[in-house]
Design a protein around this motif. Sequence first.
Motif, mmCIF file in Angstrom:
data_model
loop_
_atom_site.group_PDB
_atom_site.id
_atom_site.type_symbol
_atom_site.label_atom_id
_atom_site.label_comp_id
_atom_site.label_asym_id
_atom_site.label_seq_id
_atom_site.Cartn_x
_atom_site.Cartn_y
_atom_site.Cartn_z
ATOM 1 N N GLU A 29 0.841 -1.192 0.000
ATOM 2 C CA GLU A 29 0.000 0.000 0.000
ATOM 3 C C GLU A 29 0.881 1.248 0.000
ATOM 4 O O GLU A 29 1.938 1.266 0.621
ATOM 5 C CB GLU A 29 -0.872 -0.017 1.253
ATOM 6 N N CYS A 30 0.460 2.292 -0.671
ATOM 7 C CA CYS A 30 1.209 3.544 -0.701
ATOM 8 C C CYS A 30 0.925 4.319 0.582
ATOM 9 O O CYS A 30 -0.218 4.589 0.921
ATOM 10 C CB CYS A 30 0.816 4.377 -1.912
ATOM 11 N N CYS A 31 1.975 4.665 1.296
ATOM 12 C CA CYS A 31 1.872 5.385 2.562
ATOM 13 C C CYS A 31 2.247 6.859 2.419
ATOM 14 O O CYS A 31 2.237 7.596 3.396
ATOM 15 C CB CYS A 31 2.801 4.750 3.596
ATOM 16 N N CYS A 32 2.589 7.293 1.214
ATOM 17 C CA CYS A 32 3.160 8.627 1.003
ATOM 18 C C CYS A 32 2.246 9.758 1.439
ATOM 19 O O CYS A 32 2.711 10.764 1.976
ATOM 20 C CB CYS A 32 3.530 8.817 -0.465
ATOM 21 N N ASP A 33 0.941 9.638 1.201
ATOM 22 C CA ASP A 33 0.021 10.731 1.502
ATOM 23 C C ASP A 33 0.021 11.128 2.972
ATOM 24 O O ASP A 33 -0.252 12.273 3.303
ATOM 25 C CB ASP A 33 -1.404 10.374 1.083
ATOM 26 N N GLU A 34 0.320 10.204 3.864
ATOM 27 C CA GLU A 34 0.284 10.492 5.286
ATOM 28 C C GLU A 34 1.674 10.469 5.926
ATOM 29 O O GLU A 34 1.796 10.552 7.144
ATOM 30 C CB GLU A 34 -0.619 9.483 5.991
ATOM 31 N N CYS A 35 2.709 10.387 5.122
ATOM 32 C CA CYS A 35 4.067 10.250 5.650
ATOM 33 C C CYS A 35 4.637 11.604 6.041
ATOM 34 O O CYS A 35 4.654 12.543 5.240
ATOM 35 C CB CYS A 35 4.964 9.599 4.597
#
Length: 72
Positions: A29-35
């Motif tokens: 899963e992409c975690c970038c938006d909340e990183c």
Amino acid sequence: MIIDGPTGIELIPGNYGKDCPGNGENGNECCCDECDYMCCCFDLRRSHDCDDCVHIKCPKNSKSIEKILGKS
């Protein structure tokens, strides 16, 4: 080590996100938006920025590396 809370994926900021298991590639899963460290992946950062970084959990922060090696 930085762990994404909801997914449990280890986050490795920098290098335009290429080294991070949370970048959405390889079936994760992409975690970038909340990183909190996303700016380190997408901004044009230089190594001296890491020397001044205040995020002690960041694995690329030289202060963090020194702490792990017992040099601080």
